[in-house]
Design an enzyme around this catalytic site. Structure first.
Site, PDB file in Angstrom:
ATOM      1  N   SER A   1      35.071 -11.861 -24.256  1.00  0.00           N
ATOM      2  CA  SER A   1      34.413 -11.204 -23.120  1.00  0.00           C
ATOM      3  C   SER A   1      34.957  -9.830 -22.771  1.00  0.00           C
ATOM      4  CB  SER A   1      34.515 -12.097 -21.881  1.00  0.00           C
ATOM      5  OG  SER A   1      33.714 -13.221 -22.051  1.00  0.00           O
TER       6      SER A   1
ATOM      7  N   LYS B   1      36.528  -7.211 -12.484  1.00  0.00           N
ATOM      8  CA  LYS B   1      35.479  -8.169 -12.858  1.00  0.00           C
ATOM      9  C   LYS B   1      35.303  -9.173 -11.725  1.00  0.00           C
ATOM     10  CE  LYS B   1      34.240 -11.253 -16.702  1.00  0.00           C
ATOM     11  NZ  LYS B   1      34.633 -11.772 -18.016  1.00  0.00           N
TER      12      LYS B   1
ATOM     13  N   SER C   1      31.259 -11.162 -21.592  1.00  0.00           N
ATOM     14  CA  SER C   1      30.758 -11.295 -20.243  1.00  0.00           C
ATOM     15  C   SER C   1      31.254 -10.211 -19.284  1.00  0.00           C
ATOM     16  CB  SER C   1      31.157 -12.665 -19.687  1.00  0.00           C
ATOM     17  OG  SER C   1      32.557 -12.763 -19.548  1.00  0.00           O
TER      18      SER C   1
END
Lengths: 93, 448
Positions: B148, B50, B124
């Site tokens: 997330s 990420k 996210s």
């Protein structure tokens, strides 16, 4: 629904160092009023007998030894900034 | 075989395996926008990261314009440990700016759901979930603050594991909210998650909140449904979830219903704490130390700082303003301190429920929405979507999202929560589930 007066909102933006164009300001002000009203739903709950939980688990206090260590990436860290000798160049204070 | 890592190690690979993998992936990435960059790997088991986790000499921006051009000179501890275990870094995955989002659309050229491009990936950790749904042999290192990992895992039909707070070092993570951020793992198989978790967990001299703790595997027959969490769940989701419960009862589980007072208030409490912490964390982006540079040094500090912060997206500006507000002296006890006390109350209540059972629910209250539908929601409606993922995240409780059904061609995920440091029980459960239920994928890039 107006939760925050215009002058309080402008003061908040100044403290945050955030500048908004007029249209964006109106939209974000409206959103913020709605979100604060949502936060206000906590008001009815009495949780005063509970201590604040700054962390979700107990984390034992751990100190690092007080000794100087060489940081192998120090030189490379400065590559992300404009530098003068070993100083990061910044704005006037 | 239920481990991609083991299967990959055993398979013979053609001499041009990696170039072909990269070619196919880059082509698909131009359609699905999963990665912000892809590295030219030539060996090892691929892992993606990420974009809010630092990778040595690879631009790491947390999908924010204010960090464009920031190239960390070090690996985050989790990445360093994974490289030591001979995994190969494949690329950085897109996300909502700084993790501020539920649908993965708060960034430039946002990712699209691999099952159908008209739909969101969830956020996210949007790109991490999409990449996991696309690549046959791959794991993704993701991060969760309020859901997330679980949300995009559910929407993209992969397994998303969020460990107990503090088990994986946050050194090298671009902070959103320090008391809530947890690095976690996404994969197609739970056994792969267990393998990677064992490689990257454990204390770290660079993160004093990271601890060594024995991890238990106390399995439980009892699956608890928290009634308040089910309010507002979409009818189609509920109907599928009921079928899952019947299936789990046939596997020997007992389903019970319980109530946790004020659990629905986990969302405002979570947002108050996360915004308060985010507003202080984002103060470090000043326009001269990292990423974006304002080169007019003739300006005064405040003007310079304000100009740099104009590059934050609308959600970041909203959260900085709200976070600053809830920390202000006149209202701090009303909002911030109250949220912290409520967190303690919920942790104690949830610990009581988790003594002899696991909490199960749909991961998200809705089916995967279309991008156009998500774009039409206001902030309060969006925050409300975290109703089921906020409680375990606020409480630092380990949880996993796993696929359990497909409706209208899109996956549904269920969330399982256990007590602190009982993380292996979740993976034991999902490993058993995967023997009964085959996950579906539209793409299998890199298949052998």
């Amino acid at each position: 629904m107006i939760i925050m007066e215009d002058q309080d909102f402008d003061r908040l933006l100044k403290v945050c160092r955030i500048r908004l164009a007029e249209k964006e300001r109106e939209a974000i002000k409206k959103d913020i009023d709605e979100v604060i009203a949502y936060f206000d739903t906590l008001e009815s709950i009495d949780c005063s007998k509970y201590e604040p939980a700054y962390q979700p688990i107990e984390i034992p206090s751990r100190k690092r030894p007080d000794k100087i260590e060489a940081f192998k990436h120090a030189g490379k860290l400065l590559e992300n900034s404009k530098i003068y000798r070993f100083f990061i160049v910044g704005p006037k204070v | 075989m239920t481990s991609s890592i083991k299967e990959f190690a055993k398979k013979d690979k053609p001499y041009d395996y990696y170039p072909r993998l990269l070619e196919e992936l880059k082509k698909l990435n131009s359609k699905l926008n999963m990665f912000s960059n892809i590295s030219d790997i030539s060996s090892g088991f691929p892992f993606s990261v990420k974009d809010n986790i630092c990778v040595n000499q690879v631009e790491s921006t947390a999908s924010s314009q204010i960090l464009e051009g920031y190239v960390p000179p070090f690996d985050a501890t989790a990445i360093e440990r994974l490289r030591t275990a001979e995994f190969s870094f494949l690329g950085k995955t897109k996300m909502d700016e700084f993790g501020f989002g539920t649908f993965g659309i708060n960034c430039k050229e946002h990712p699209r759901n691999p099952f159908d491009e008209k739909y969101v990936t969830g956020g996210s950790s949007a790109g991490s979930a999409a990449a996991t749904a696309v690549l046959k042999y791959h794991v993704s290192i993701a991060e969760s603050t309020g859901g997330s990992i679980a949300c995009p895992a559910a929407f993209c039909g992969v397994v998303g594991f969020t460990p107990t707070y503090g088990l994986i070092s946050r050194y090298g993570l671009i902070d959103y909210a320090n008391s809530l951020d947890k690095i976690g793992i996404m994969a197609r198989h739970s056994e792969d998650i267990r393998y990677v978790f064992d490689k990257i967990k454990g204390s770290d001299q660079y993160d004093t909140t990271c601890i060594d703790h024995e991890i238990a595997s106390k399995t439980a027959e009892k699956l608890v449904i928290i009634d308040q969490l089910m309010k507002g769940v979409d009818d189609k989701v509920l109907s599928s979830f009921d079928k899952l419960l019947s299936r789990l009862e046939n596997m020997g589980h007992k389903v019970a219903h319980e109530s946790v007072p004020f659990i629905e208030k986990a969302i405002p409490a979570y947002y108050i704490i996360s915004m308060a912490e985010a507003s202080t964390n984002l103060a470090r982006y000043t326009g001269f130390k990292y990423g974006l540079k304002i080169n007019d040094f003739s300006k005064g500090y405040n003007e310079f700082f304000t100009e740099a912060r104009s590059s934050f997206g609308p959600e970041a500006k909203r959260r900085v303003a709200l976070g600053t507000f809830v920390r202000s002296a006149s209202v701090k006890s009303k909002y911030y301190e109250k949220a912290l006390r409520l967190r303690r109350m919920l942790i104690e209540s949830l610990n009581g429920v988790l003594k002899d059972g696991l909490i199960i629910s749909p991961t998200m209250p809705i089916k995967v929405p279309k991008i156009s539908e998500a774009e039409g929601l206001d902030p309060v409606q969006i925050y409300g979507m975290d109703s089921i993922t906020a409680p375990p995240n606020l409480s630092g409780l380990p949880h996993v999202s796993f696929p359990y059904d497909y409706v209208d061609g899109l996956p549904l995920g269920a969330q399982l929560i256990t007590s602190h440091f009982n993380d292996y029980a979740l993976l034991d459960f999902t490993e058993r589930w995967e023997k009964q239920f085959e996950y579906r994928f539209k793409y299998n890039v890199g298949a052998l």
